[in-house]
Design a protein around this motif. Structure first.
Motif, PDB file in Angstrom:
ATOM      1  N   ILE A 180       0.978  -0.908   0.124  1.00  0.00           N
ATOM      2  CA  ILE A 180       0.276   0.423  -0.052  1.00  0.00           C
ATOM      3  C   ILE A 180       1.409   0.934   0.106  1.00  0.00           C
ATOM      4  CG2 ILE A 180      -1.616   1.131   1.618  1.00  0.00           C
ATOM      5  CD1 ILE A 180      -2.164  -1.554   1.957  1.00  0.00           C
ATOM      6  N   TRP A 181       1.804   1.595   1.017  1.00  0.00           N
ATOM      7  CA  TRP A 181       3.248   1.835   0.977  1.00  0.00           C
ATOM      8  C   TRP A 181       3.537   2.456  -0.550  1.00  0.00           C
ATOM      9  CZ3 TRP A 181       1.636   4.711   5.286  1.00  0.00           C
ATOM     10  CH2 TRP A 181       2.571   5.812   5.334  1.00  0.00           C
ATOM     11  N   ALA A 182       3.905   1.331  -1.317  1.00  0.00           N
ATOM     12  CA  ALA A 182       4.267   1.936  -2.286  1.00  0.00           C
ATOM     13  C   ALA A 182       3.523   2.403  -3.288  1.00  0.00           C
ATOM     14  CB  ALA A 182       4.705   0.783  -3.657  1.00  0.00           C
ATOM     15  N   VAL A 183       1.764   1.801  -3.834  1.00  0.00           N
ATOM     16  CA  VAL A 183       1.681   2.794  -4.229  1.00  0.00           C
ATOM     17  C   VAL A 183       0.891   4.337  -3.848  1.00  0.00           C
ATOM     18  CG1 VAL A 183      -1.111   2.959  -4.963  1.00  0.00           C
ATOM     19  CG2 VAL A 183      -0.209   0.536  -5.232  1.00  0.00           C
ATOM     20  N   LEU A 184       0.922   4.115  -2.520  1.00  0.00           N
ATOM     21  CA  LEU A 184       1.323   6.048  -1.934  1.00  0.00           C
ATOM     22  C   LEU A 184       2.040   6.376  -2.619  1.00  0.00           C
ATOM     23  CD1 LEU A 184      -0.710   7.633  -0.300  1.00  0.00           C
ATOM     24  CD2 LEU A 184       0.531   7.038   2.041  1.00  0.00           C
ATOM     25  N   ALA A 185       2.987   5.761  -1.810  1.00  0.00           N
ATOM     26  CA  ALA A 185       4.790   6.714  -2.432  1.00  0.00           C
ATOM     27  C   ALA A 185       4.656   7.549  -4.547  1.00  0.00           C
ATOM     28  CB  ALA A 185       5.730   6.081  -2.421  1.00  0.00           C
ATOM     29  N   THR A 230      -3.852  -4.220 -11.447  1.00  0.00           N
ATOM     30  CA  THR A 230      -4.401  -5.166 -10.614  1.00  0.00           C
ATOM     31  C   THR A 230      -2.602  -5.350  -9.379  1.00  0.00           C
ATOM     32  OG1 THR A 230      -4.045  -7.200 -11.687  1.00  0.00           O
ATOM     33  CG2 THR A 230      -6.223  -5.740 -11.545  1.00  0.00           C
ATOM     34  N   LEU A 231      -1.713  -5.365 -10.244  1.00  0.00           N
ATOM     35  CA  LEU A 231      -0.472  -5.597  -9.541  1.00  0.00           C
ATOM     36  C   LEU A 231      -0.294  -5.230  -8.525  1.00  0.00           C
ATOM     37  CD1 LEU A 231       2.483  -4.114 -12.116  1.00  0.00           C
ATOM     38  CD2 LEU A 231       1.938  -6.712 -10.910  1.00  0.00           C
ATOM     39  N   PRO A 232      -0.390  -4.491  -7.804  1.00  0.00           N
ATOM     40  CA  PRO A 232      -0.930  -4.290  -6.109  1.00  0.00           C
ATOM     41  C   PRO A 232      -1.361  -5.585  -5.041  1.00  0.00           C
ATOM     42  CG  PRO A 232      -1.929  -2.663  -6.530  1.00  0.00           C
ATOM     43  CD  PRO A 232      -1.461  -3.138  -7.602  1.00  0.00           C
ATOM     44  N   PHE A 233      -2.447  -5.971  -6.210  1.00  0.00           N
ATOM     45  CA  PHE A 233      -3.182  -7.473  -5.443  1.00  0.00           C
ATOM     46  C   PHE A 233      -2.085  -8.328  -5.769  1.00  0.00           C
ATOM     47  CE2 PHE A 233      -6.349  -3.482  -6.502  1.00  0.00           C
ATOM     48  CZ  PHE A 233      -6.930  -3.656  -5.124  1.00  0.00           C
ATOM     49  N   GLU A 234      -1.710  -8.627  -6.593  1.00  0.00           N
ATOM     50  CA  GLU A 234      -0.915  -9.670  -7.139  1.00  0.00           C
ATOM     51  C   GLU A 234       0.246  -9.625  -6.335  1.00  0.00           C
ATOM     52  OE1 GLU A 234      -0.388  -9.590 -11.528  1.00  0.00           O
ATOM     53  OE2 GLU A 234      -2.414  -8.773 -12.084  1.00  0.00           O
ATOM     54  N   MET A 237       6.276  -1.479  -9.179  1.00  0.00           N
ATOM     55  CA  MET A 237       5.325  -0.995  -9.977  1.00  0.00           C
ATOM     56  C   MET A 237       5.451   0.553 -10.389  1.00  0.00           C
ATOM     57  SD  MET A 237       2.044  -1.755  -7.705  1.00  0.00           S
ATOM     58  CE  MET A 237       3.066  -1.551  -5.810  1.00  0.00           C
ATOM     59  N   ALA A 238       6.767   1.481  -9.933  1.00  0.00           N
ATOM     60  CA  ALA A 238       7.117   2.666 -10.349  1.00  0.00           C
ATOM     61  C   ALA A 238       7.322   2.492 -11.744  1.00  0.00           C
ATOM     62  CB  ALA A 238       8.225   2.408  -9.208  1.00  0.00           C
ATOM     63  N   PRO A 239       8.697   1.802 -12.420  1.00  0.00           N
ATOM     64  CA  PRO A 239       8.209   2.000 -13.834  1.00  0.00           C
ATOM     65  C   PRO A 239       6.696   2.131 -14.907  1.00  0.00           C
ATOM     66  CG  PRO A 239       9.557   0.207 -13.166  1.00  0.00           C
ATOM     67  CD  PRO A 239       8.915   0.677 -11.856  1.00  0.00           C
TER      68      PRO A 239
END
Length: 120
Positions: A18-23, A86-90, A76-78
């Motif tokens: 979740i932190w990665a998505v937020l960042a 759906t990558l965060p869920f995967e 996910m950053a790139p």
């Protein structure tokens, strides 16, 4: 190898995801130089993750939070927020499998095999 820690380890990984998505979202919205954005985001969010994780050590395992964040950012950053889908869920599902299936399951089988072969 402590089964009782599995849930908080997974919750740490999930928080990191979740932190990665937020960042990534924060960095896309910041109007600064990309290197400055990255430094500021990592510094502030990393510090917050440590403070929050250490405030709730019975719920979250801080090292897995930071590891989950690093994994999420690397994958996910790139792609940016528009391309992550759906990558965060995967990623969370893979982390769940890693903690519970590989971490606990394989350890359980290994311990049983050790007992079986060392008892003879």
């Amino acid at each position: 190898n402590r089964y009782g820690d599995a849930v908080k380890i997974f919750l740490g990984f999930a928080a990191g995801d979740i932190w990665a998505v937020l960042a990534i979202t924060v960095m896309e919205k910041m109007p600064l130089n990309p290197e400055v954005e990255l430094y500021v985001t990592l510094f502030v969010m990393g510090g917050l993750a440590v403070l929050i994780g250490e405030a709730f050590p019975k719920i979250l395992y801080t090292p897995s939070w930071l590891a989950g964040w690093a994994i999420g950012l690397t994958i996910m950053a790139p792609l940016g927020t528009a391309g992550m889908g759906t990558l965060p869920f995967e990623i969370a599902a893979a982390m769940f499998a890693g903690v519970f299936y590989v971490g606990i399951g394989v350890d359980f089988v290994q311990q049983r095999l050790k007992k079986l072969f060392h008892s003879k």
